[in-house]
Write an enzyme that holds these catalytic residues in place. Sequence first.
Site, short mmCIF file in Angstrom:
data_model
loop_
_atom_site.label_atom_id
_atom_site.label_comp_id
_atom_site.label_asym_id
_atom_site.label_seq_id
_atom_site.Cartn_x
_atom_site.Cartn_y
_atom_site.Cartn_z
N ASN A 76 -17.35 -2.15 -1.94
CA ASN A 76 -16.40 -2.41 -3.00
C ASN A 76 -16.99 -3.17 -4.18
O ASN A 76 -16.48 -3.08 -5.30
CB ASN A 76 -15.20 -3.19 -2.45
CG ASN A 76 -15.62 -4.42 -1.66
OD1 ASN A 76 -16.37 -4.32 -0.70
ND2 ASN A 76 -15.13 -5.58 -2.06
N GLN A 115 -12.74 2.17 -0.38
CA GLN A 115 -13.30 2.32 -1.72
C GLN A 115 -13.85 3.71 -1.99
O GLN A 115 -13.92 4.14 -3.15
CB GLN A 115 -14.40 1.28 -1.96
CG GLN A 115 -13.91 -0.11 -2.19
CD GLN A 115 -13.04 -0.24 -3.44
OE1 GLN A 115 -13.08 0.59 -4.34
NE2 GLN A 115 -12.23 -1.28 -3.48
N SER A 136 -6.48 3.26 1.85
CA SER A 136 -5.45 2.47 1.18
C SER A 136 -4.98 3.21 -0.06
O SER A 136 -5.79 3.69 -0.85
CB SER A 136 -6.02 1.11 0.79
OG SER A 136 -5.02 0.31 0.18
N ALA A 137 -3.65 3.30 -0.22
CA ALA A 137 -3.08 4.08 -1.31
C ALA A 137 -3.41 3.53 -2.69
O ALA A 137 -3.68 4.28 -3.63
CB ALA A 137 -1.56 4.17 -1.14
N HIS A 138 -3.40 2.20 -2.84
CA HIS A 138 -3.51 1.64 -4.18
C HIS A 138 -4.92 1.71 -4.76
O HIS A 138 -5.13 1.38 -5.93
CB HIS A 138 -2.97 0.21 -4.22
CG HIS A 138 -3.87 -0.83 -3.66
ND1 HIS A 138 -4.61 -1.68 -4.44
CD2 HIS A 138 -4.14 -1.19 -2.39
CE1 HIS A 138 -5.29 -2.52 -3.68
NE2 HIS A 138 -5.03 -2.23 -2.42
N THR A 153 10.30 0.84 10.85
CA THR A 153 10.65 1.93 9.95
C THR A 153 9.57 2.12 8.90
O THR A 153 9.14 1.16 8.24
CB THR A 153 12.00 1.64 9.25
OG1 THR A 153 13.00 1.48 10.25
CG2 THR A 153 12.38 2.78 8.32
N CYS A 176 -10.09 -9.79 -2.82
CA CYS A 176 -9.27 -10.20 -1.66
C CYS A 176 -9.53 -11.64 -1.27
O CYS A 176 -9.59 -11.99 -0.11
CB CYS A 176 -9.55 -9.26 -0.49
SG CYS A 176 -9.13 -7.54 -0.86
#
Length: 375
Positions: free
Chosen positions: A145, A173, A193-195, A231, A316
């Site tokens: 990253n 990444q 990871s979506a973002h 959920t 992070c």
Amino acid sequence: MSGVYLDNNATTPLRPEAIAAVNAAMAEPGNPSSVHAAGRKALARMETARAQVAALVGCIPGSVTFLSGGAEANALAIDSAIAAGFGRIVIGATEHPTVVESAKASGLPVRVWPVDGQGVADLAWLAETLADGPRTLVCLMLANNETGVIQPVAEAAALVRAADGWLHVDAVQAAGKVAIDFNALGADTLALSAHKIGGPQGVGALVAGPRSTLSRRLHGGGQERGRRAGTENGPGIAGFGAAAVAAVRDLPLITAQAASRDALAARAEAAGAIVLGKSAPRLAQTLCLALPGHPAELQVMGLDLAGVMISAGSACSSGKVKASPVVEAMGLGDVAGFTVRFSGGWATTPEDWVRAGDAWLALAERHAARQKERA
């Protein structure tokens, strides 16, 4: 967004396709576990997204478990390997903090796998280490990253399989920036990871191959084929799927950024900067620079004042700027506190790279002038 945003390795702007998918899902009621019409529709949206994410990495949809993000995916993979009886963990020296800290918290012996001066993992060391000791969980990220350096995952996978080990790959990444074939990589588990690809924050996935068995960390329900109770985040998952489709489509636009990255690198080197991982395979849109003597936090703040947004090290660490463990692991501890990262994304233009370079060069010139005055 005003200014130049070159911090896409921290998070990418939401893609229009993802926004549309999230909004559409939010406008519809229905729990995907319900058997009525609204529930079935919600389930259908989620399974469509599962197939879209699977296509991003070349796996079957049933291999994809939706989670809250890359951190949970890394933790679930490590916990699952421990539950399966693996007796020690080997982690790459430049792994993401979520892998490092999860491994340390496991209670198992942890060995750190060294890298060379370019940040590439030492395969000979791995082969020697695997030849002796208990069955081993090996963690190796696909692309770093901070530096963008791409690791020899397929080669490592062959060594791990020969030793009856488990290979976990943090591909957070790499996804959307290089083509990924889960089966060809030889990984047992792989985190997404979506973002990082233009999807929403707070949703990710763990891909699990046939050699791995996931041991759920959240109990109580049968969601995600019994792998994770609770959920599912339907709107987030829908956005993840839409972003995955767009990421595959836009991969050539990402790889084309190598020319802009290298042009900025050449200008920076002429001003006295060091390009980290320069001789290793790297992500086309990632550039890690060290300007000796100029603290990273001052570079980040100076560029921010000039309207250019970049970062130093991993994003992070609760907004903290400190010497990079990744750079230290590369044997470059003397410049670890002076490194910054430029990272493009799906919305980045060649002009953005040029503007960022102009701002950074002005900053470097001011730094050189101050150094000259002090001499």
